[in-house]
Design an enzyme around this catalytic site. Structure first.
Site, PDB file in Angstrom:
ATOM      1  N   ASP A  48      -7.884  -5.220  -0.180  1.00 29.82           N
ATOM      2  CA  ASP A  48      -8.394  -6.160  -1.215  1.00 29.82           C
ATOM      3  C   ASP A  48      -8.080  -7.544  -1.205  1.00 29.82           C
ATOM      4  OD1 ASP A  48      -7.511  -3.238  -3.378  1.00 29.82           O
ATOM      5  OD2 ASP A  48      -9.630  -4.167  -2.775  1.00 29.82           O
TER       6      ASP A  48
ATOM      7  N   HIS B 215       0.993  -1.377   0.003  1.00 31.90           N
ATOM      8  CA  HIS B 215       0.073   0.056  -0.021  1.00 31.90           C
ATOM      9  C   HIS B 215       0.906   1.311   0.269  1.00 31.90           C
ATOM     10  CE1 HIS B 215      -3.126   2.895   1.192  1.00 31.90           C
ATOM     11  NE2 HIS B 215      -4.217   1.936   0.885  1.00 31.90           N
TER      12      HIS B 215
HETATM   13  C1  SDX Z   1      -6.027   0.236  -2.898  1.00 36.29           C
HETATM   14  O1  SDX Z   1      -4.354   4.618  -1.762  1.00 36.29           O
HETATM   15  C2  SDX Z   1      -5.471   3.900  -1.154  1.00 36.29           C
HETATM   16  O2  SDX Z   1      -5.624   4.330  -0.113  1.00 36.29           O
HETATM   17  C3  SDX Z   1      -5.959   2.809  -2.000  1.00 36.29           C
HETATM   18  C4  SDX Z   1      -6.977   1.909  -1.191  1.00 36.29           C
HETATM   19  C5  SDX Z   1      -8.357   2.815  -0.910  1.00 36.29           C
HETATM   20  O3  SDX Z   1      -9.074   2.431   0.181  1.00 36.29           O
HETATM   21  O4  SDX Z   1      -8.576   3.364  -1.855  1.00 36.29           O
HETATM   22  O5  SDX Z   1      -6.477   1.538  -0.070  1.00 36.29           O
HETATM   23  C6  SDX Z   1      -7.599   0.746  -1.979  1.00 36.29           C
HETATM   24  O6  SDX Z   1      -6.065   0.525  -3.941  1.00 36.29           O
HETATM   25  C7  SDX Z   1      -5.134  -0.826  -2.108  1.00 36.29           C
HETATM   26  C8  SDX Z   1      -4.182  -1.505  -3.147  1.00 36.29           C
HETATM   27  C9  SDX Z   1      -4.572  -2.572  -3.832  1.00 36.29           C
HETATM   28  N1  SDX Z   1      -3.549  -3.035  -4.941  1.00 36.29           N
HETATM   29  C10 SDX Z   1      -3.183  -3.891  -4.960  1.00 36.29           C
HETATM   30  O7  SDX Z   1      -3.236  -4.729  -3.992  1.00 36.29           O
HETATM   31  C11 SDX Z   1      -1.713  -4.373  -6.002  1.00 36.29           C
HETATM   32  C12 SDX Z   1      -0.755  -4.952  -5.499  1.00 36.29           C
HETATM   33  N2  SDX Z   1       0.113  -3.891  -4.716  1.00 36.29           N
HETATM   34  C13 SDX Z   1       0.851  -2.875  -5.443  1.00 36.29           C
HETATM   35  O8  SDX Z   1       0.989  -3.219  -6.859  1.00 36.29           O
HETATM   36  C14 SDX Z   1       1.290  -1.793  -4.510  1.00 36.29           C
HETATM   37  O9  SDX Z   1       1.774  -2.276  -3.374  1.00 36.29           O
HETATM   38  C15 SDX Z   1       0.604  -0.639  -4.617  1.00 36.29           C
HETATM   39  C16 SDX Z   1       0.095  -0.080  -5.943  1.00 36.29           C
HETATM   40  C17 SDX Z   1      -0.804  -0.689  -3.865  1.00 36.29           C
HETATM   41  C18 SDX Z   1       1.367   0.398  -3.955  1.00 36.29           C
HETATM   42  O10 SDX Z   1       2.317   1.025  -4.903  1.00 36.29           O
HETATM   43  P1  SDX Z   1       3.786   1.778  -4.528  1.00 36.29           P
HETATM   44  O11 SDX Z   1       3.324   2.668  -3.099  1.00 36.29           O
HETATM   45  O12 SDX Z   1       3.946   2.816  -5.853  1.00 36.29           O
HETATM   46  O13 SDX Z   1       4.957   0.967  -4.232  1.00 36.29           O
HETATM   47  P2  SDX Z   1       5.920   0.561  -5.323  1.00 36.29           P
HETATM   48  O14 SDX Z   1       5.146  -0.292  -6.531  1.00 36.29           O
HETATM   49  O15 SDX Z   1       6.903   1.580  -5.718  1.00 36.29           O
HETATM   50  O16 SDX Z   1       6.433  -0.718  -4.371  1.00 36.29           O
HETATM   51  C19 SDX Z   1       7.639  -0.588  -3.504  1.00 36.29           C
HETATM   52  C20 SDX Z   1       8.536  -1.707  -3.520  1.00 36.29           C
HETATM   53  C21 SDX Z   1       8.761  -2.222  -4.983  1.00 36.29           C
HETATM   54  O17 SDX Z   1       9.969  -3.090  -4.920  1.00 36.29           O
HETATM   55  P3  SDX Z   1      11.503  -2.272  -4.960  1.00 36.29           P
HETATM   56  O18 SDX Z   1      11.631  -1.658  -6.350  1.00 36.29           O
HETATM   57  O19 SDX Z   1      11.422  -1.464  -3.886  1.00 36.29           O
HETATM   58  O20 SDX Z   1      12.561  -3.489  -4.922  1.00 36.29           O
HETATM   59  O21 SDX Z   1       7.481  -2.948  -3.081  1.00 36.29           O
HETATM   60  C22 SDX Z   1       7.446  -3.799  -4.254  1.00 36.29           C
HETATM   61  C23 SDX Z   1       7.630  -3.283  -5.464  1.00 36.29           C
HETATM   62  O22 SDX Z   1       8.143  -4.178  -6.362  1.00 36.29           O
HETATM   63  N3  SDX Z   1       5.974  -4.146  -4.054  1.00 36.29           N
HETATM   64  C24 SDX Z   1       5.553  -5.456  -4.053  1.00 36.29           C
HETATM   65  C25 SDX Z   1       4.200  -5.412  -4.189  1.00 36.29           C
HETATM   66  N4  SDX Z   1       3.621  -4.257  -3.803  1.00 36.29           N
HETATM   67  C26 SDX Z   1       4.959  -3.296  -3.883  1.00 36.29           C
HETATM   68  N5  SDX Z   1       6.135  -6.529  -4.582  1.00 36.29           N
HETATM   69  C27 SDX Z   1       5.266  -7.671  -4.748  1.00 36.29           C
HETATM   70  N6  SDX Z   1       4.085  -7.809  -4.671  1.00 36.29           N
HETATM   71  C28 SDX Z   1       3.396  -6.519  -4.506  1.00 36.29           C
HETATM   72  N7  SDX Z   1       2.124  -6.666  -4.379  1.00 36.29           N
END
Ligand code: SDX
Length: 427
Positions: A362, A305
């Site tokens: 989710d 998140h």
């Molecule tokens: C919602 O914003 C809100 O409030 C949203 C929400 C709401 O109520 O409105 O809470 C609802 O949208 C919840 C999120 C649902 N999405 C997912 O579950 C999709 C999977 N999660 C991600 O794709 C990610 O965690 C996000 C999109 C939620 C957040 O993305 P960020 O903040 O841009 O983080 P990032 O992509 O830069 O990740 C940071 C690191 C990376 O690794 P490094 O480059 O540092 O090595 O964490 C890793 C990412 O690769 N990472 C994951 C991951 N999420 C982040 N690795 C594996 N699996 C994951 N799910």
């Protein structure tokens, strides 16, 4: 007045600091470009507050979520979805009389013009329900052309009641159109969520005991999704509304922003991920390793998140609700076991621990939606239904905020500097 001092080259500027009601600090950079010529650059707005708001506070480090001062845990255990909608829209939990009046104002708008049903026949059977829902809401706005002034608070309130009343009807109509079933009208005076389930799956006669159990669970799920600060879809609602566009246009923008797999679309992705892990023998370690592999596009959907670097408090409540609902409905879903194992393994793994990746709202919600009989590709329409009161409240707050200006972020240009015209024969 507390201030931040910024030095750019030889120039030093003082920028005022703003402190929120629970101690958050913001640097007000409104004068930055005028004083220095510089702008800020912030990928994904991860460090940028787009507004001050009285609605919701999320403490990502502590895993805290409050709406107008009330914790999500208290609201989930004590309140109904419509009580929380009233809280967000009007700033206070309603008295018994106020709640009855609020529900009454919603029930005045249970009629949807049958012409809207043409939206459902205008798209192929395999159109995604979020694509259809956004189209239906946009079309709905066309039916109130004489009452769309976004600067008239009474019109915005009337249209808020219309949308709260009609969104569940549009979702149910879309489902029944795709299934080739006759639509079922809402039962006047019936409970909001139970009516929705009856319109989705019933025959329009009465609401039975199973539906009442399901309605209680769904009411809690909708409430847990009601608002969440300046998330992607809420920011879309505010941005569209900031140009003076009407409420239906702003909500349509929110629906399509929410549909993305990184945002609300994740609840569908989670279920599909759990199903593929289960079909692949339930080897959670294989998928944990895939999620860690930078060469593998696979992500653990429902994990991570932008704000929560601790447990998403909603995920905790939803997991408990999932176990309760499956027990009460006598549903044994192997995907819940896969989800629990996946969560356990991820929370023991350094990759997830170091990046503070926890289950989000989710991760478990789809387990309940599936137990209630919803098709997987409709899960995000349920997120939209839950988030609607938040979008409406954020739109209302934006419109009543005196400093409400059109959203128009700056950029840093990295393209070609100015150059002479290149005639065709010289290219
Ligand atoms: C919602 O914003 C809100 O409030 C949203 C929400 C709401 O109520 O409105 O809470 C609802 O949208 C919840 C999120 C649902 N999405 C997912 O579950 C999709 C999977 N999660 C991600 O794709 C990610 O965690 C996000 C999109 C939620 C957040 O993305 P960020 O903040 O841009 O983080 P990032 O992509 O830069 O990740 C940071 C690191 C990376 O690794 P490094 O480059 O540092 O090595 O964490 C890793 C990412 O690769 N990472 C994951 C991951 N999420 C982040 N690795 C594996 N699996 C994951 N799910």
């Amino acid at each position: 007045m507390p201030e931040a001092v910024l030095r750019i080259g030889e120039k030093e500027v003082s920028l005022p600091l703003m402190t929120g009601s629970v101690g958050e600090t913001a640097v007000d950079i409104s004068s930055l470009r005028d004083e220095t010529g510089a702008v800020t650059l912030d990928d994904g707005f991860a460090n940028t507050a787009e507004t001050a708001s009285d609605l919701t506070f999320v403490d990502g480090e502590a895993g805290v979520l409050i709406h107008r001062g009330y914790t999500i845990e208290d609201l989930a255990s004590e309140a109904s979805f419509l009580e929380v909608a009233h809280l967000l829209l009007f700033g206070a939990l309603p008295t018994k009389g106020e709640l009855e009046s609020f529900v009454g104002s919603i029930q005045e708008h249970l009629h949807v013009d049958s012409a809207i049903r043409n939206v459902f026949s205008a798209v192929p059977q395999d159109a995604h329900p979020m694509q259809v829902l956004g189209s239906a809401v946009a079309a709905l706005g066309g039916h109130y052309a004489d009452d769309l002034d976004p600067n008239d608070p009474e019109s915005v309130e009337r249209n808020s009641y219309r949308l709260i009343a009609k969104l569940p009807i549009l979702i149910a109509w879309a489902h029944r159109a795709r299934e080739g079933q006759e639509i079922v009208d809402p039962i006047p005076g019936a409970d909001y969520v139970a009516n929705f389930l009856e319109m989705m799956f019933g025959d329009g006669g009465h609401i039975d005991e199973q539906e009442q159990i399901a309605a209680k669970a769904l009411d809690s799920l909708l409430l847990l999704h009601a608002d969440h600060g300046q998330n992607c879809s809420t920011s879309a609602v505010r941005l569209v509304g900031s140009s003076g566009a009407n409420l239906y246009g702003a909500i349509t923008g929110g629906i399509f922003a929410l549909s993305g797999p990184l945002h609300g679309g994740a609840n569908q992705e989670v279920l599909e991920m759990l199903a593929s892990i289960s079909e692949d023998g339930g080897d959670v370690d294989k998928y944990i390793n895939r999620a860690k592999d930078k060469d593998d596009p696979f992500r653990l959907m429902g994990f991570g998140h932008r704000v929560y670097k601790n447990f998403d408090p909603r995920a905790n409540v939803i997991r408990t609700t999932a176990e309760e609902v499956l027990n009460r409905l006598g549903v044994d879903d192997p995907l819940l076991d896969v989800a629990v194992q996946l969560q356990k393994r991820a929370l023991e793994d350094d990759y997830f621990v170091e990046r503070k990746l926890f289950p989000n709202v989710d991760f478990f919600s789809g387990i309940i939606y599936r137990a209630l009989g919803f098709p997987v590709d409709m899960f995000t329409t349920l997120f939209a239904l839950g988030r609607l009161p938040g979008w409406l409240s954020q739109f209302k707050e934006m419109k009543t905020d005196s400093s409400n200006r059109i959203f128009r972020p700056r950029q840093i240009y990295t393209g070609e500097p100015k150059r002479a015209w290149l005639p065709m024969e010289e290219r």
